[in-house]
Design a protein around this motif. Structure first.
Motif, PDB file in Angstrom:
ATOM      1  N   LEU A  74      -3.749 -10.341   4.959  1.00 29.68           N
ATOM      2  CA  LEU A  74      -2.438 -10.586   5.550  1.00 29.68           C
ATOM      3  C   LEU A  74      -2.370 -12.017   6.081  1.00 29.68           C
ATOM      4  O   LEU A  74      -3.218 -12.424   6.877  1.00 29.68           O
ATOM      5  CB  LEU A  74      -2.200  -9.600   6.694  1.00 29.68           C
ATOM      6  CG  LEU A  74      -0.762  -9.452   7.179  1.00 29.68           C
ATOM      7  CD1 LEU A  74       0.085  -8.748   6.132  1.00 29.68           C
ATOM      8  CD2 LEU A  74      -0.740  -8.684   8.494  1.00 29.68           C
ATOM      9  N   THR A  95       1.228   0.509  15.432  1.00 30.86           N
ATOM     10  CA  THR A  95       0.329  -0.061  14.429  1.00 30.86           C
ATOM     11  C   THR A  95      -0.983   0.707  14.384  1.00 30.86           C
ATOM     12  O   THR A  95      -1.374   1.359  15.358  1.00 30.86           O
ATOM     13  CB  THR A  95       0.040  -1.543  14.746  1.00 30.86           C
ATOM     14  OG1 THR A  95      -0.875  -2.071  13.786  1.00 30.86           O
ATOM     15  CG2 THR A  95      -0.563  -1.709  16.125  1.00 30.86           C
ATOM     16  N   ALA A  99      -5.310  -3.607  13.112  1.00 32.75           N
ATOM     17  CA  ALA A  99      -4.465  -4.801  13.160  1.00 32.75           C
ATOM     18  C   ALA A  99      -4.306  -5.372  14.573  1.00 32.75           C
ATOM     19  O   ALA A  99      -3.787  -6.479  14.730  1.00 32.75           O
ATOM     20  CB  ALA A  99      -3.085  -4.486  12.585  1.00 32.75           C
ATOM     21  N   LEU A 145       1.154  -1.116   6.674  1.00 30.45           N
ATOM     22  CA  LEU A 145       0.120  -2.034   6.191  1.00 30.45           C
ATOM     23  C   LEU A 145      -0.886  -1.262   5.356  1.00 30.45           C
ATOM     24  O   LEU A 145      -1.299  -0.165   5.713  1.00 30.45           O
ATOM     25  CB  LEU A 145      -0.585  -2.671   7.395  1.00 30.45           C
ATOM     26  CG  LEU A 145      -1.744  -3.622   7.124  1.00 30.45           C
ATOM     27  CD1 LEU A 145      -1.257  -4.857   6.381  1.00 30.45           C
ATOM     28  CD2 LEU A 145      -2.415  -4.021   8.434  1.00 30.45           C
ATOM     29  N   ASN A 174       4.428  -4.179   4.870  1.00 30.33           N
ATOM     30  CA  ASN A 174       3.448  -5.135   4.357  1.00 30.33           C
ATOM     31  C   ASN A 174       2.483  -4.452   3.398  1.00 30.33           C
ATOM     32  O   ASN A 174       1.323  -4.848   3.279  1.00 30.33           O
ATOM     33  CB  ASN A 174       2.680  -5.771   5.512  1.00 30.33           C
ATOM     34  CG  ASN A 174       3.522  -6.757   6.290  1.00 30.33           C
ATOM     35  OD1 ASN A 174       3.545  -7.941   5.984  1.00 30.33           O
ATOM     36  ND2 ASN A 174       4.236  -6.271   7.298  1.00 30.33           N
TER      37      ASN A 174
END
Length: 380
Positions: A74, A95, A99, A145, A174
């Motif tokens: 990322l 999240t 991360a 993610l 993402n």
């Protein structure tokens, strides 16, 4: 330990190591001219070092650590956008834990949380969905993610939010895909790769068909592998045997979990919710066409980029260079080993990381640091 012990059997491992040594010898590989096999998945990298496979395998074999950690690839600009979202007073930002400590240009999500941002660690996007139900007066954003492994759970959560008309839930998407960066690496004239150990969990979702181009177009063998030491040793042997026999095929060592056609329910959910982005930036690899996923127009109400006009939602994220002295990009693409980064174990440690590779549970630098890589001698 039932069903695991057989994949950690020392006697079986010794037999596989002997076979690997024999094929390495037949190939004429040496320490000076080794066979280069890339393990794509960061989970495989950690397993290799956890079980000492890098030290047990012959000198004529070299593991190249690929970009198989979605947190690591990322770009820093996307971390900055996470922080920007999280610091909005109306937002509850959710999240996965991996991360939280990845540094942006100014701060990480953990630092933003310490400064008062409402950031909550969740184990699933369904946890974020439940937060949105309980907090109808707040905007709940989930940091979507991961590779194909985690895309289905996010897709199913978006479908559920749509069915409930949950206007205060959105996803900062993402999600990325594995095949395009492999192609980018194979197209790089400076990369020396003889074969691949393919990702097991990703393949559990997408099957093996998406890897056909590796064998067909580039003449490189790839074997989808499990995560136990016997899995990895057997997969390496299968790659080497293909090379010895002059073959280039896609083989599935992890057949107890991976079906050749993947998981049709997961694939259908992802096809419904996502479409390929025209381009997406990868740390260390730059922009790669059709390598990222974005939320389709039919679910745009749940797209945080559009709702909050950030990132690609306002055109494109800004490019952010690596911190001075940080070699994350080169390590992630297999050009350098972690120990060759001048900051490894010095300016970059798990306590004070410069890059994601030192803090992610699948990062190559974290694997080297945790399992003894700091004792290795750096290359000249």
């Amino acid at each position: 330990m039932k069903y695991a012990e057989e994949f950690r059997d020392p006697k079986a491992a010794k037999g596989l190591l002997a076979q690997i040594a024999q094929v390495i010898d037949e190939l004429g590989a040496t320490k000076e001219k080794p066979v280069h096999i890339m393990e794509i998945c960061g989970g495989h990298t950690h397993a290799i070092f956890r079980y000492g496979l890098d030290k047990l395998t012959p000198e004529g074999l070299e593991f190249i650590h690929g970009p198989g950690c979605p947190v690591c690839v990322l770009p820093m600009s996307r971390v900055d956008e996470c922080v920007e979202l999280a610091e909005r007073p109306e937002v509850i930002f959710t999240t996965f834990g991996d991360a939280m400590r990845v540094p942006g240009t100014k701060k990480s999500l953990l630092q933003a949380k310490a400064e008062g941002a409402d950031i909550r660690m969740v184990y699933s996007p369904l946890d974020a969905l439940e937060l949105a139900r309980r907090n109808p007066d707040r905007e709940v954003v989930f940091f979507g993610l991961g590779f194909e492994t985690t895309t289905p759970s996010t897709a199913l959560s978006i479908q559920q939010a749509a069915s409930e008309e949950m206007a205060n839930f959105s996803v900062f998407c993402n999600h990325i895909t594995v095949p395009p960066p492999i192609k980018a690496l194979l197209d790089d004239p400076h990369m020396i790769l003889d074969g691949f150990v393919g990702p097991g969990h990703v393949s559990m979702v997408i099957g093996v068909e998406p890897y056909r181009f590796i064998a067909r177009d580039y003449g490189k063998p790839i074997v989808v592998a499990g995560f136990e030491p016997i899995d990895l040793l057997q997969s390496v042997l299968m790659v080497l045997e293909q090379m010895r026999d002059g073959r280039a095929e896609v083989e599935n060592q992890y057949s107890r979990v991976v079906q050749d056609d993947g998981n049709p329910v997961s694939i259908a959910a992802c096809d419904d919710v996502y479409e390929p982005r025209p381009t997406f930036e990868w740390r260390g690899l730059g922009e790669i066409d059709s390598s990222g996923l974005r939320i389709r127009e039919k679910y745009v109400a749940f797209d945080a980029e559009t709702k909050f006009s950030i990132g690609y939602g306002k055109g494109a994220p800004r490019f952010v260079p690596e911190p001075e002295g940080c070699a994350c990009g080169d390590v992630m693409t297999g050009r350098l080993k972690p120990i060759q980064c001048p900051q490894f174990g010095k300016g970059c440690t798990p306590e004070m990381p410069l890059g994601a590779l030192m803090v992610s549970s699948e990062g190559a630098c974290a694997a080297y640091y945790q399992y003894g890589g700091v004792d290795l001698e750096p290359a000249e």
